[in-house]
Design an enzyme around this catalytic site. Sequence first.
Site, PDB file in Angstrom:
ATOM      1  N   MET A 268      44.233 -37.448  79.812  1.00 56.20           N
ATOM      2  CA  MET A 268      45.494 -37.176  80.525  1.00 56.20           C
ATOM      3  C   MET A 268      46.026 -35.807  80.149  1.00 56.20           C
ATOM      4  O   MET A 268      45.986 -35.431  78.964  1.00 56.20           O
ATOM      5  CB  MET A 268      46.540 -38.222  80.146  1.00 56.20           C
ATOM      6  CG  MET A 268      46.128 -39.643  80.447  1.00 56.20           C
ATOM      7  SD  MET A 268      47.422 -40.787  79.945  1.00 56.20           S
ATOM      8  CE  MET A 268      46.722 -42.331  80.480  1.00 56.20           C
TER       9      MET A 268
ATOM     10  N   MET B  17      42.548 -37.963  84.356  1.00 59.96           N
ATOM     11  CA  MET B  17      43.854 -37.959  85.035  1.00 59.96           C
ATOM     12  C   MET B  17      44.453 -36.586  84.791  1.00 59.96           C
ATOM     13  O   MET B  17      45.419 -36.419  84.023  1.00 59.96           O
ATOM     14  CB  MET B  17      44.725 -39.091  84.471  1.00 59.96           C
ATOM     15  CG  MET B  17      44.270 -40.454  84.975  1.00 59.96           C
ATOM     16  SD  MET B  17      44.892 -41.808  83.960  1.00 59.96           S
ATOM     17  CE  MET B  17      43.646 -41.813  82.696  1.00 59.96           C
TER      18      MET B  17
ATOM     19  N   SER C 264      39.363 -49.581  77.318  1.00 54.40           N
ATOM     20  CA  SER C 264      39.983 -48.251  77.278  1.00 54.40           C
ATOM     21  C   SER C 264      40.541 -48.002  75.897  1.00 54.40           C
ATOM     22  O   SER C 264      41.436 -48.735  75.439  1.00 54.40           O
ATOM     23  CB  SER C 264      41.115 -48.172  78.306  1.00 54.40           C
ATOM     24  OG  SER C 264      41.952 -47.088  77.970  1.00 54.40           O
TER      25      SER C 264
ATOM     26  N   MET D  76      42.784 -48.055  91.206  1.00 57.10           N
ATOM     27  CA  MET D  76      43.874 -48.161  90.225  1.00 57.10           C
ATOM     28  C   MET D  76      44.787 -49.317  90.622  1.00 57.10           C
ATOM     29  O   MET D  76      45.300 -49.350  91.745  1.00 57.10           O
ATOM     30  CB  MET D  76      44.700 -46.869  90.174  1.00 57.10           C
ATOM     31  CG  MET D  76      43.996 -45.657  89.571  1.00 57.10           C
ATOM     32  SD  MET D  76      43.358 -45.885  87.898  1.00 57.10           S
ATOM     33  CE  MET D  76      44.837 -46.336  86.987  1.00 57.10           C
TER      34      MET D  76
ATOM     35  N   ASP E  65      41.072 -50.730  87.294  1.00 58.37           N
ATOM     36  CA  ASP E  65      41.715 -50.251  86.062  1.00 58.37           C
ATOM     37  C   ASP E  65      43.229 -50.406  86.161  1.00 58.37           C
ATOM     38  O   ASP E  65      43.855 -49.891  87.093  1.00 58.37           O
ATOM     39  CB  ASP E  65      41.345 -48.764  85.893  1.00 58.37           C
ATOM     40  CG  ASP E  65      41.860 -48.141  84.605  1.00 58.37           C
ATOM     41  OD1 ASP E  65      42.438 -48.858  83.768  1.00 58.37           O
ATOM     42  OD2 ASP E  65      41.671 -46.917  84.447  1.00 58.37           O
TER      43      ASP E  65
ATOM     44  N   HIS F 235      35.665 -46.691  77.926  1.00 57.54           N
ATOM     45  CA  HIS F 235      36.457 -45.984  78.938  1.00 57.54           C
ATOM     46  C   HIS F 235      37.369 -44.980  78.234  1.00 57.54           C
ATOM     47  O   HIS F 235      38.132 -45.341  77.327  1.00 57.54           O
ATOM     48  CB  HIS F 235      37.272 -47.013  79.723  1.00 57.54           C
ATOM     49  CG  HIS F 235      38.043 -46.469  80.884  1.00 57.54           C
ATOM     50  ND1 HIS F 235      37.468 -46.188  82.114  1.00 57.54           N
ATOM     51  CD2 HIS F 235      39.361 -46.176  81.008  1.00 57.54           C
ATOM     52  CE1 HIS F 235      38.398 -45.731  82.943  1.00 57.54           C
ATOM     53  NE2 HIS F 235      39.566 -45.719  82.301  1.00 57.54           N
TER      54      HIS F 235
ATOM     55  N   HIS G  38      37.653 -41.002  82.507  1.00 56.21           N
ATOM     56  CA  HIS G  38      38.591 -41.106  83.633  1.00 56.21           C
ATOM     57  C   HIS G  38      39.562 -39.935  83.491  1.00 56.21           C
ATOM     58  O   HIS G  38      40.449 -39.964  82.625  1.00 56.21           O
ATOM     59  CB  HIS G  38      39.298 -42.470  83.540  1.00 56.21           C
ATOM     60  CG  HIS G  38      40.370 -42.685  84.558  1.00 56.21           C
ATOM     61  ND1 HIS G  38      41.273 -43.736  84.473  1.00 56.21           N
ATOM     62  CD2 HIS G  38      40.699 -42.009  85.691  1.00 56.21           C
ATOM     63  CE1 HIS G  38      42.101 -43.690  85.494  1.00 56.21           C
ATOM     64  NE2 HIS G  38      41.790 -42.642  86.250  1.00 56.21           N
TER      65      HIS G  38
ATOM     66  N   ASP H 116      40.307 -42.326  78.703  1.00 57.37           N
ATOM     67  CA  ASP H 116      41.399 -41.884  79.570  1.00 57.37           C
ATOM     68  C   ASP H 116      41.902 -40.510  79.147  1.00 57.37           C
ATOM     69  O   ASP H 116      42.644 -40.385  78.169  1.00 57.37           O
ATOM     70  CB  ASP H 116      42.547 -42.895  79.511  1.00 57.37           C
ATOM     71  CG  ASP H 116      42.237 -44.167  80.282  1.00 57.37           C
ATOM     72  OD1 ASP H 116      41.837 -44.063  81.455  1.00 57.37           O
ATOM     73  OD2 ASP H 116      42.392 -45.255  79.704  1.00 57.37           O
TER      74      ASP H 116
HETATM   75  C1  DX5 Z   1      46.079 -46.031  82.972  1.00 55.71           C
HETATM   76  C2  DX5 Z   1      44.693 -45.899  82.385  1.00 55.71           C
HETATM   77  C3  DX5 Z   1      44.083 -47.171  82.002  1.00 55.71           C
HETATM   78  C4  DX5 Z   1      44.820 -47.880  80.899  1.00 55.71           C
HETATM   79  C5  DX5 Z   1      44.619 -49.330  81.064  1.00 55.71           C
HETATM   80  O1  DX5 Z   1      46.543 -44.810  83.366  1.00 55.71           O
HETATM   81  O2  DX5 Z   1      43.821 -45.285  83.324  1.00 55.71           O
HETATM   82  O3  DX5 Z   1      42.700 -47.055  81.696  1.00 55.71           O
HETATM   83  O4  DX5 Z   1      44.386 -47.501  79.604  1.00 55.71           O
HETATM   84  O5  DX5 Z   1      45.458 -49.981  80.182  1.00 55.71           O
HETATM   85  P1  DX5 Z   1      45.894 -51.483  80.411  1.00 55.71           P
HETATM   86  O6  DX5 Z   1      44.614 -52.283  80.440  1.00 55.71           O
HETATM   87  O7  DX5 Z   1      46.739 -51.764  79.223  1.00 55.71           O
HETATM   88  O8  DX5 Z   1      46.622 -51.542  81.705  1.00 55.71           O
HETATM   89 ZN    ZN Z   2      41.582 -45.416  82.981  1.00 53.28          ZN
END
Ligand code: DX5
Ligand code: ZN
Length: 218
Positions: free
Chosen positions: A39, A70, A10, A139, A175, A35, A68, A37
């Site tokens: 947000m 969010m 990620s 998750m 994840d 990956h 991903h 993320d």
């Molecule tokens: C959390 C994200 C993850 C995050 C994982 O909300 O969806 O993908 O980047 O980070 P680590 O591996 O540090 O938990």
């Molecule tokens: Zn993620």
Amino acid sequence: MKNSTIIAPSILAADFGELAAEVRQVENAGADWIHLDVMDGNFVPNLSFGAPVISALRKSTSSYFDAHLMVQHPETLISDMQKAGCDGITVHFEACTHLDRTLSIINDHGCCAGVALNPHTSVENISQILDKIGLILIMTVNPGFGGQKFISSMIHKIRQARQLIGDRPIQLQVDGGITARTAPLALAAGANNLVAGSAIFGKKVDEYPFQIKAIRGE
Ligand code: DX5
Ligand code: ZN
């Protein structure tokens, strides 16, 4: 040979000032997917990046882009994400009132449709729509931030998801809090696809290959 376990670093934990270089370095270190993320500061209490950043990164790599989302109302972003070069688009069960329709939109855009489940959401919630799903994301932290602690009670849910998948061609991704210590627990429970942020990007560049190998269990 193709790896049977997919490791998806990620970039949330990468150096945002050097993203293209970070992606190249993690690919050279053995990453299978990237990956992404996304947000919105609403579904989760944090903002990251969106389609313009993904599109800029797309120019420097041909790796599989695993988005991903969010975000609330993820259906409004699917077209932009596909145009930016995402191969897979995962939405949260908790963010979709009409999940079946949202998954159809993703499939119609030619992307692999994923569904992410927050820690409190049971796998049974998606049992009626498995034919539209190419990836289930369990998750193992509450989404929003990197560097959180793996919630070990989710191991049971990973097992349940593996059972639900049966012989369907669905990726089982985990994840949150994945490290060389927690990865074997997720893999033993049936995961075949692991996201890791801080366990890889939190280290020095020359340690990336070792970290990826350790998470893969090599
Ligand atoms: C959390 C994200 C993850 C995050 C994982 O909300 O969806 O993908 O980047 O980070 P680590 O591996 O540090 O938990
Ligand atoms: Zn993620």
